[in-house]
Design a protein around this motif. Sequence first.
Motif, PDB file in Angstrom:
ATOM      1  N   PHE A 281      50.124  35.838  42.445  1.00 24.41           N
ATOM      2  CA  PHE A 281      48.838  35.265  42.056  1.00 24.41           C
ATOM      3  C   PHE A 281      48.989  34.488  40.744  1.00 24.41           C
ATOM      4  O   PHE A 281      49.772  34.866  39.874  1.00 24.41           O
ATOM      5  CB  PHE A 281      47.796  36.372  41.892  1.00 24.41           C
ATOM      6  CG  PHE A 281      47.604  37.180  43.142  1.00 24.41           C
ATOM      7  CD1 PHE A 281      46.848  36.699  44.200  1.00 24.41           C
ATOM      8  CD2 PHE A 281      48.213  38.420  43.279  1.00 24.41           C
ATOM      9  CE1 PHE A 281      46.682  37.438  45.367  1.00 24.41           C
ATOM     10  CE2 PHE A 281      48.056  39.175  44.437  1.00 24.41           C
ATOM     11  CZ  PHE A 281      47.286  38.679  45.479  1.00 24.41           C
ATOM     12  N   PRO A 282      48.214  33.396  40.592  1.00 23.76           N
ATOM     13  CA  PRO A 282      48.351  32.548  39.404  1.00 23.76           C
ATOM     14  C   PRO A 282      47.719  33.187  38.165  1.00 23.76           C
ATOM     15  O   PRO A 282      46.968  34.167  38.273  1.00 23.76           O
ATOM     16  CB  PRO A 282      47.589  31.280  39.797  1.00 23.76           C
ATOM     17  CG  PRO A 282      46.556  31.754  40.764  1.00 23.76           C
ATOM     18  CD  PRO A 282      47.216  32.868  41.542  1.00 23.76           C
ATOM     19  N   PRO A 283      47.999  32.641  36.974  1.00 29.33           N
ATOM     20  CA  PRO A 283      47.291  33.103  35.776  1.00 29.33           C
ATOM     21  C   PRO A 283      45.776  32.962  35.967  1.00 29.33           C
ATOM     22  O   PRO A 283      45.313  32.126  36.752  1.00 29.33           O
ATOM     23  CB  PRO A 283      47.796  32.149  34.680  1.00 29.33           C
ATOM     24  CG  PRO A 283      49.096  31.630  35.189  1.00 29.33           C
ATOM     25  CD  PRO A 283      48.965  31.562  36.680  1.00 29.33           C
ATOM     26  N   ASN A 284      45.019  33.782  35.265  1.00 29.47           N
ATOM     27  CA  ASN A 284      43.552  33.802  35.352  1.00 29.47           C
ATOM     28  C   ASN A 284      43.039  34.342  36.683  1.00 29.47           C
ATOM     29  O   ASN A 284      41.906  34.072  37.076  1.00 29.47           O
ATOM     30  CB  ASN A 284      42.948  32.423  35.084  1.00 29.47           C
ATOM     31  CG  ASN A 284      43.163  31.984  33.647  1.00 29.47           C
ATOM     32  OD1 ASN A 284      43.056  32.788  32.724  1.00 29.47           O
ATOM     33  ND2 ASN A 284      43.490  30.719  33.455  1.00 29.47           N
ATOM     34  N   THR A 285      43.881  35.112  37.375  1.00 31.37           N
ATOM     35  CA  THR A 285      43.410  35.843  38.543  1.00 31.37           C
ATOM     36  C   THR A 285      42.671  37.095  38.058  1.00 31.37           C
ATOM     37  O   THR A 285      43.144  37.801  37.165  1.00 31.37           O
ATOM     38  CB  THR A 285      44.583  36.257  39.453  1.00 31.37           C
ATOM     39  OG1 THR A 285      45.191  35.081  39.990  1.00 31.37           O
ATOM     40  CG2 THR A 285      44.113  37.145  40.595  1.00 31.37           C
ATOM     41  N   VAL A 286      41.512  37.355  38.659  1.00 30.96           N
ATOM     42  CA  VAL A 286      40.745  38.553  38.340  1.00 30.96           C
ATOM     43  C   VAL A 286      41.246  39.679  39.245  1.00 30.96           C
ATOM     44  O   VAL A 286      41.216  39.549  40.472  1.00 30.96           O
ATOM     45  CB  VAL A 286      39.238  38.331  38.552  1.00 30.96           C
ATOM     46  CG1 VAL A 286      38.451  39.627  38.292  1.00 30.96           C
ATOM     47  CG2 VAL A 286      38.738  37.210  37.650  1.00 30.96           C
ATOM     48  N   MET A 287      41.742  40.752  38.656  1.00 27.97           N
ATOM     49  CA  MET A 287      42.244  41.876  39.442  1.00 27.97           C
ATOM     50  C   MET A 287      41.290  43.050  39.311  1.00 27.97           C
ATOM     51  O   MET A 287      40.948  43.467  38.190  1.00 27.97           O
ATOM     52  CB  MET A 287      43.658  42.257  38.995  1.00 27.97           C
ATOM     53  CG  MET A 287      44.683  41.186  39.358  1.00 27.97           C
ATOM     54  SD  MET A 287      46.391  41.737  39.135  1.00 27.97           S
ATOM     55  CE  MET A 287      47.275  40.358  39.901  1.00 27.97           C
ATOM     56  N   GLY A 292      40.192  54.665  44.856  1.00 26.79           N
ATOM     57  CA  GLY A 292      40.654  55.787  44.050  1.00 26.79           C
ATOM     58  C   GLY A 292      39.778  56.104  42.854  1.00 26.79           C
ATOM     59  O   GLY A 292      38.680  55.573  42.684  1.00 26.79           O
ATOM     60  N   ALA A 293      40.301  56.962  42.005  1.00 23.69           N
ATOM     61  CA  ALA A 293      39.543  57.489  40.866  1.00 23.69           C
ATOM     62  C   ALA A 293      39.162  56.406  39.867  1.00 23.69           C
ATOM     63  O   ALA A 293      38.176  56.548  39.143  1.00 23.69           O
ATOM     64  CB  ALA A 293      40.350  58.575  40.164  1.00 23.69           C
ATOM     65  N   THR A 294      39.931  55.309  39.812  1.00 21.73           N
ATOM     66  CA  THR A 294      39.646  54.246  38.852  1.00 21.73           C
ATOM     67  C   THR A 294      39.017  53.020  39.522  1.00 21.73           C
ATOM     68  O   THR A 294      39.040  51.927  38.963  1.00 21.73           O
ATOM     69  CB  THR A 294      40.934  53.826  38.114  1.00 21.73           C
ATOM     70  OG1 THR A 294      41.945  53.495  39.080  1.00 21.73           O
ATOM     71  CG2 THR A 294      41.445  54.938  37.232  1.00 21.73           C
ATOM     72  N   ILE A 295      38.422  53.213  40.707  1.00 17.41           N
ATOM     73  CA  ILE A 295      37.753  52.116  41.405  1.00 17.41           C
ATOM     74  C   ILE A 295      36.765  51.413  40.462  1.00 17.41           C
ATOM     75  O   ILE A 295      36.055  52.059  39.695  1.00 17.41           O
ATOM     76  CB  ILE A 295      37.016  52.625  42.670  1.00 17.41           C
ATOM     77  CG1 ILE A 295      36.399  51.451  43.458  1.00 17.41           C
ATOM     78  CG2 ILE A 295      35.970  53.656  42.330  1.00 17.41           C
ATOM     79  CD1 ILE A 295      35.811  51.858  44.799  1.00 17.41           C
ATOM     80  N   GLY A 296      36.770  50.076  40.498  1.00 18.61           N
ATOM     81  CA  GLY A 296      35.850  49.314  39.665  1.00 18.61           C
ATOM     82  C   GLY A 296      36.434  48.803  38.376  1.00 18.61           C
ATOM     83  O   GLY A 296      35.875  47.898  37.754  1.00 18.61           O
ATOM     84  N   LYS A 297      37.589  49.346  37.932  1.00 24.93           N
ATOM     85  CA  LYS A 297      38.211  48.820  36.719  1.00 24.93           C
ATOM     86  C   LYS A 297      38.686  47.397  36.990  1.00 24.93           C
ATOM     87  O   LYS A 297      39.119  47.071  38.098  1.00 24.93           O
ATOM     88  CB  LYS A 297      39.380  49.699  36.277  1.00 24.93           C
ATOM     89  CG  LYS A 297      38.965  50.874  35.411  1.00 24.93           C
ATOM     90  CD  LYS A 297      40.163  51.457  34.671  1.00 24.93           C
ATOM     91  CE  LYS A 297      39.728  52.384  33.565  1.00 24.93           C
ATOM     92  NZ  LYS A 297      40.873  52.832  32.747  1.00 24.93           N
ATOM     93  N   VAL A 298      38.639  46.565  35.963  1.00 25.25           N
ATOM     94  CA  VAL A 298      38.889  45.145  36.177  1.00 25.25           C
ATOM     95  C   VAL A 298      39.605  44.549  34.977  1.00 25.25           C
ATOM     96  O   VAL A 298      39.462  45.017  33.846  1.00 25.25           O
ATOM     97  CB  VAL A 298      37.549  44.409  36.450  1.00 25.25           C
ATOM     98  CG1 VAL A 298      36.610  44.517  35.248  1.00 25.25           C
ATOM     99  CG2 VAL A 298      37.770  42.970  36.851  1.00 25.25           C
ATOM    100  N   GLY A 299      40.404  43.508  35.236  1.00 24.16           N
ATOM    101  CA  GLY A 299      41.079  42.780  34.170  1.00 24.16           C
ATOM    102  C   GLY A 299      41.470  41.404  34.673  1.00 24.16           C
ATOM    103  O   GLY A 299      41.356  41.101  35.874  1.00 24.16           O
ATOM    104  N   ILE A 300      41.953  40.553  33.772  1.00 22.20           N
ATOM    105  CA  ILE A 300      42.346  39.186  34.129  1.00 22.20           C
ATOM    106  C   ILE A 300      43.798  38.966  33.720  1.00 22.20           C
ATOM    107  O   ILE A 300      44.226  39.389  32.643  1.00 22.20           O
ATOM    108  CB  ILE A 300      41.407  38.158  33.467  1.00 22.20           C
ATOM    109  CG1 ILE A 300      41.720  36.733  33.945  1.00 22.20           C
ATOM    110  CG2 ILE A 300      41.455  38.241  31.952  1.00 22.20           C
ATOM    111  CD1 ILE A 300      40.670  35.716  33.518  1.00 22.20           C
TER     112      ILE A 300
END
Length: 428
Positions: A281-287, A292-300
Amino acid sequence: MRIIHTKLFRGHIFKIHNGATPKSSESDYWNGDINWITPEDLGHNIGKTIRDSRRKITLEGYNNCGVSIASSGSIALSTRAPIGHLAKVELPSCVNQGCRLLEPQEGCEDYWYYTLHSANSTLVSRGQGTTFMELPRQSLKSIKSSVPPPEEQQTIAAFLDYKTAKIDALIAKKKALLDKLAEKRTALISHAVTKGLDPKVPMRDSGIDWLGDIPAHWEALPLRRLVINVKTGSTPTGVNETHFDDKGMPWFKPGDFDNSLFLDNAEKRLSEEGVNEVRVFPPNTVMHIGIGATIGKVGITTLEASCNQQINSIICNEKLNPLYAVYYLHSIKEFIVKCGKYTTLPIINQDETKELIFTVPPVEEQEMITQSLLHEEEHINTQQNRINAVINKLLEYRSALITNAVTGKIDVRNFRLPEAEELVTHEE
């Protein structure tokens, strides 16, 4: 000159009980009344003692898995994943194979608890293994400990109970401040991505019950209309050492996500061979973690990267600022947890992710919102860093105090509880 004898853990100080696990397929072995303590239980435990385990086994399960029960006052110690978590058991208990129970054969139980606490670095250093580190029984048995007279053990334990309680109270106050800052951060983000920055802007009903009113000039759209694609990550076939290289491409897993917006550090990095096996995936992809237990955590991502299949990767189109998307997903994390389908773990797949409703300001306003939030976060992060630095110093002092007391480097034989605290103790 004080002379304090030393003894081996083996036989002299502790009776060591191994752990085991009853067959998970045998329902008659589970949901009983016998504590069955795991490293996870010890890791989540707060305080010096542990009363209950998350899972319990029946007498039939106990009789069929080869464990032995240790008496109350014994010390449960995690010997893998990770090494070194410990707590005194309040009730007779057994453990799984990731722990051992150390049943004191002499002296003061609380003194031995603190002795094991001070020996943490020694315990960890004697770990062995490649996939994960484990403290072998023989290595545990061979550790030596100072053994002061029983009366002095009790005094040392009382001194440390008193001092560590005061330190822990200070740490608790600092952690409460961190909780308030985290709440402030969440509130700032939620307000900015649902109401905007202008308090006088005209509002309208979004038509979405859980979203409520939004600025009149904003849209509320499903994510599928705001992205180029949403795809899950992947794992190299057969996963072997040749797929990884410490200087290679980041390959993110849920454990790599913390409270930072930006994903730069992955525990695992892919070699050229590994890269050829996965989606990139390219830079600035939202992951966005989807299971699982950490469902919903997000980063770029800040670089070209990959991730495993527990993560949904979102590539935004021209209508959606990726950093705004990260902030918005952070603001609806609790909603995602509640709406995720449950089997054994909560799940939101890529198709369901595409149907999430997003607030959509004009792109220029999205940029203004993200810049405002970045500025606010910088201020909050500075405060958090200062508080964490104080907490770390208190923890270092706590550990040093315990080590110095149990090894005799500080003489506490004349310690007595202050009278006011003695009175409170007697009344309780």
